[in-house]
Enzyme design. Sequence first.
Site, PDB file in Angstrom:
ATOM      1  N   HIS A   1     -83.358 -41.221  17.479  1.00 60.68           N
ATOM      2  CA  HIS A   1     -82.293 -40.216  17.327  1.00 60.68           C
ATOM      3  C   HIS A   1     -82.013 -40.118  15.827  1.00 60.68           C
ATOM      4  O   HIS A   1     -81.338 -40.974  15.260  1.00 60.68           O
ATOM      5  CB  HIS A   1     -81.065 -40.686  18.117  1.00 60.68           C
ATOM      6  CG  HIS A   1     -79.884 -39.775  17.975  1.00 60.68           C
ATOM      7  ND1 HIS A   1     -78.631 -40.113  18.437  1.00 60.68           N
ATOM      8  CD2 HIS A   1     -79.750 -38.518  17.454  1.00 60.68           C
ATOM      9  CE1 HIS A   1     -77.786 -39.119  18.196  1.00 60.68           C
ATOM     10  NE2 HIS A   1     -78.445 -38.147  17.611  1.00 60.68           N
TER      11      HIS A   1
ATOM     12  N   GLY B   1     -72.571 -40.936  15.289  1.00 60.68           N
ATOM     13  CA  GLY B   1     -72.399 -41.856  14.168  1.00 60.68           C
ATOM     14  C   GLY B   1     -71.845 -43.203  14.585  1.00 60.68           C
ATOM     15  O   GLY B   1     -72.145 -44.220  13.964  1.00 60.68           O
TER      16      GLY B   1
ATOM     17  N   GLY C   1     -74.994 -47.670  26.168  1.00 67.30           N
ATOM     18  CA  GLY C   1     -74.607 -48.546  25.046  1.00 67.30           C
ATOM     19  C   GLY C   1     -73.396 -49.377  25.413  1.00 67.30           C
ATOM     20  O   GLY C   1     -73.365 -49.962  26.509  1.00 67.30           O
ATOM     21  N   SER C   2     -72.413 -49.338  24.526  1.00 70.79           N
ATOM     22  CA  SER C   2     -71.250 -50.209  24.731  1.00 70.79           C
ATOM     23  C   SER C   2     -70.402 -49.763  25.925  1.00 70.79           C
ATOM     24  O   SER C   2     -69.588 -50.520  26.434  1.00 70.79           O
ATOM     25  CB  SER C   2     -70.382 -50.187  23.460  1.00 70.79           C
ATOM     26  OG  SER C   2     -69.835 -48.881  23.308  1.00 70.79           O
TER      27      SER C   2
ATOM     28  N   ASP D   1     -81.040 -45.294  16.793  1.00 68.94           N
ATOM     29  CA  ASP D   1     -80.247 -44.376  15.947  1.00 68.94           C
ATOM     30  C   ASP D   1     -80.587 -44.600  14.485  1.00 68.94           C
ATOM     31  O   ASP D   1     -80.514 -45.741  13.998  1.00 68.94           O
ATOM     32  CB  ASP D   1     -78.754 -44.641  16.182  1.00 68.94           C
ATOM     33  CG  ASP D   1     -78.325 -44.194  17.556  1.00 68.94           C
ATOM     34  OD1 ASP D   1     -77.735 -45.001  18.292  1.00 68.94           O
ATOM     35  OD2 ASP D   1     -78.634 -43.044  17.913  1.00 68.94           O
TER      36      ASP D   1
ATOM     37  N   SER E   1     -79.262 -48.155  23.816  1.00 71.85           N
ATOM     38  CA  SER E   1     -78.913 -47.952  22.396  1.00 71.85           C
ATOM     39  C   SER E   1     -78.928 -49.295  21.661  1.00 71.85           C
ATOM     40  O   SER E   1     -77.975 -50.089  21.765  1.00 71.85           O
ATOM     41  CB  SER E   1     -77.521 -47.318  22.309  1.00 71.85           C
ATOM     42  OG  SER E   1     -77.129 -47.270  20.962  1.00 71.85           O
TER      43      SER E   1
ATOM     44  N   HIS F   1     -83.316 -46.748  22.549  1.00 78.71           N
ATOM     45  CA  HIS F   1     -82.710 -45.653  21.776  1.00 78.71           C
ATOM     46  C   HIS F   1     -82.438 -46.156  20.363  1.00 78.71           C
ATOM     47  O   HIS F   1     -81.667 -47.094  20.159  1.00 78.71           O
ATOM     48  CB  HIS F   1     -81.413 -45.206  22.444  1.00 78.71           C
ATOM     49  CG  HIS F   1     -80.796 -44.009  21.800  1.00 78.71           C
ATOM     50  ND1 HIS F   1     -81.207 -42.729  22.044  1.00 78.71           N
ATOM     51  CD2 HIS F   1     -79.800 -43.907  20.885  1.00 78.71           C
ATOM     52  CE1 HIS F   1     -80.502 -41.885  21.325  1.00 78.71           C
ATOM     53  NE2 HIS F   1     -79.629 -42.559  20.620  1.00 78.71           N
TER      54      HIS F   1
ATOM     55  N   ASP G   1     -75.923 -38.435  25.131  1.00 80.66           N
ATOM     56  CA  ASP G   1     -75.684 -39.547  24.220  1.00 80.66           C
ATOM     57  C   ASP G   1     -74.205 -39.576  23.857  1.00 80.66           C
ATOM     58  O   ASP G   1     -73.680 -38.637  23.269  1.00 80.66           O
ATOM     59  CB  ASP G   1     -76.530 -39.330  22.947  1.00 80.66           C
ATOM     60  CG  ASP G   1     -76.423 -40.508  22.003  1.00 80.66           C
ATOM     61  OD1 ASP G   1     -77.135 -40.513  20.994  1.00 80.66           O
ATOM     62  OD2 ASP G   1     -75.607 -41.417  22.284  1.00 80.66           O
ATOM     63  N   GLY G   2     -73.556 -40.711  24.246  1.00 78.83           N
ATOM     64  CA  GLY G   2     -72.150 -40.849  23.868  1.00 78.83           C
ATOM     65  C   GLY G   2     -71.292 -41.124  25.087  1.00 78.83           C
ATOM     66  O   GLY G   2     -71.142 -40.245  25.935  1.00 78.83           O
TER      67      GLY G   2
HETATM   68  C1  DX5 Z   1     -73.661 -42.481  19.136  1.00 78.52           C
HETATM   69  C2  DX5 Z   1     -74.839 -43.365  19.351  1.00 78.52           C
HETATM   70  C3  DX5 Z   1     -75.153 -43.962  20.688  1.00 78.52           C
HETATM   71  C4  DX5 Z   1     -74.116 -44.219  21.713  1.00 78.52           C
HETATM   72  C5  DX5 Z   1     -73.679 -45.652  21.895  1.00 78.52           C
HETATM   73  O1  DX5 Z   1     -73.933 -41.740  17.960  1.00 78.52           O
HETATM   74  O2  DX5 Z   1     -75.943 -42.514  19.130  1.00 78.52           O
HETATM   75  O3  DX5 Z   1     -75.923 -45.064  20.424  1.00 78.52           O
HETATM   76  O4  DX5 Z   1     -72.963 -43.475  21.540  1.00 78.52           O
HETATM   77  O5  DX5 Z   1     -73.210 -45.842  23.210  1.00 78.52           O
HETATM   78  P1  DX5 Z   1     -71.638 -45.809  23.615  1.00 78.52           P
HETATM   79  O6  DX5 Z   1     -71.170 -44.432  23.330  1.00 78.52           O
HETATM   80  O7  DX5 Z   1     -71.650 -46.152  25.076  1.00 78.52           O
HETATM   81  O8  DX5 Z   1     -70.937 -46.822  22.776  1.00 78.52           O
HETATM   82 ZN    ZN Z   2     -77.906 -41.858  19.759  1.00 82.29          ZN
END
Ligand code: DX5
Ligand code: ZN
Length: 519
Positions: free
Chosen positions: A364, A440, A496-497, A333, A306, A331, A474-475
């Site tokens: 996405h 989001g 992601g994070s 967004d 992400s 990815h 995702d998430g």
């Molecule tokens: C959520 C985002 C993602 C993702 C990020 O809307 O689409 O990019 O959640 O990763 P995390 O959830 O690990 O921070």
């Molecule tokens: Zn996403």
Amino acid sequence: MFRLGIDIGGTKIHIGILDAEKNMVCHKKVYVRDMRNLPEDLRREIELLCRENDICYQDIVSCGIGVPGTVSRDGRSLLHAPNIAILPQNMAERMEGLLEIPVSLIQDSRAAAWGEYLCGAGQEMKSVICFTLGTGIGTGIVLNGQIYAGDLGCAGEIGHTPVKENGRSCGCGKRGCLEKYAAGGGLAITARELLGKGKTAEDLFEAAQAGNEKAQTEIQRAVEILGSVLVSVVNFISPECLLFSGGLSGQEKLYLNPLIDYIRTHCYSIGQIPKIARARLGEFSPLYGAALVPKEEKRKPQLSASIMCADLCDLKKALEEIEKAGIQYVHCDIMDNHFVPNLMLPPEMLNRLREITDLPFDFHIMAENPDTVIEQLKLQEKDIVSIHYESTPHLQRVLALVKERGAKAAVAINPATPVEALGEVLEDVSMVLVMTVNPGFAGQKMIPASIDKIRRLRKMLDGAGQNDIAIEVDGNCSFENVPRMYEAGADMFVVGSSSVFQKEYSVSRGTEKLLALLH
Ligand code: DX5
Ligand code: ZN
């Protein structure tokens, strides 16, 4: 789109064709004189079945073959088939050459369990153990929505549990195996010992039915021997559902019902005991399961980094790290501050990122009027574009636009959108993106019900014969959550994070750590 199932028995071959909704649209039994010509005979019989039912052979997208023997993990080779030793070991390859469609092999008792799990008495279940009581005892195990073969590939061989010291010899090379006393083959031996030469298991049941006490005692003994082994299976695995199929399961009064009573009264339970019933599809169970056999290689996990979680002040370095880590997708967004309460990653900027990476993009789109966003993207063949089911009344048209622009189309669903809503677009997508958070923002926590949602989606896709549709999640794809998401049936993870973008270690280290959890 059709799927072909073939169930190879001793002399009879059962062929069936399922449509996209898993309906058996036609089937036939074929008696093969010489198994050496099996592949050629099958091609001819399948074409004939298609012609008789106005099915275009080219519309058959896959073939699964249930075989009475042990199959390699990848579903390609027949490792051991004691009753039909002349079947070619490289059967999948031979058949693909002749049928010109992808072929997977599956052990017939596993096919029966898979068929009942997807289309029969196990449809509402997460786990099913199906015992095929025929000449021997075949067992298929479906645990948490996946066929369980065991690390050594022999899970389910309870027919070869020793129940009598130095007892009757068995085809497995050992003596005193359970199936030599409690399955059709064993009861036939008992019939010959009790009633005389040439007698069969059916004769034994008829004698018992007619009041022959010795026959009744022998059958009761067989029920108790089998029942005690199955009680240990229940106590060991605690499955949701036990099913019985095969010829012997038809002897309900003298055999099946006493067996079910025995299990119910003897298994350990704190209130709940498994659902125990006869398989619903009868001799068709293996045919359904073979036609819908999951593609083993489908399960290779893929990662999609992400980019909104990377260091936005140095995207060049971030993309280099993503590539170095071996992550397959970027990815991206795209948010419009209407569909989701955030504004992110303008198309023009993403188009520019093409200059600094060759990785495919996993777009996405979290925006109203997603078609206007698509028009602004420079799409490439390997890209995926996920459109939210909730973001447009013309979803099918927007998915078609993605494909017209040369990328793969996917549908994304928010946590509150049911998987059942996707039924009409499965033909239009290569992937379903399951949001485990409300979209989001990064850094959110997974909604716990998401794991069961992924499992239900995988089951729906496999049941619709769409096991080639991937599931992306995702998430909060964290080290704790991803193994559970993967086990529930997901193939691709937006990292992601929660995992790879953390200060304490590099993207590569985070990636290694994550993949090591998915064996
Ligand atoms: C959520 C985002 C993602 C993702 C990020 O809307 O689409 O990019 O959640 O990763 P995390 O959830 O690990 O921070
Ligand atoms: Zn996403």
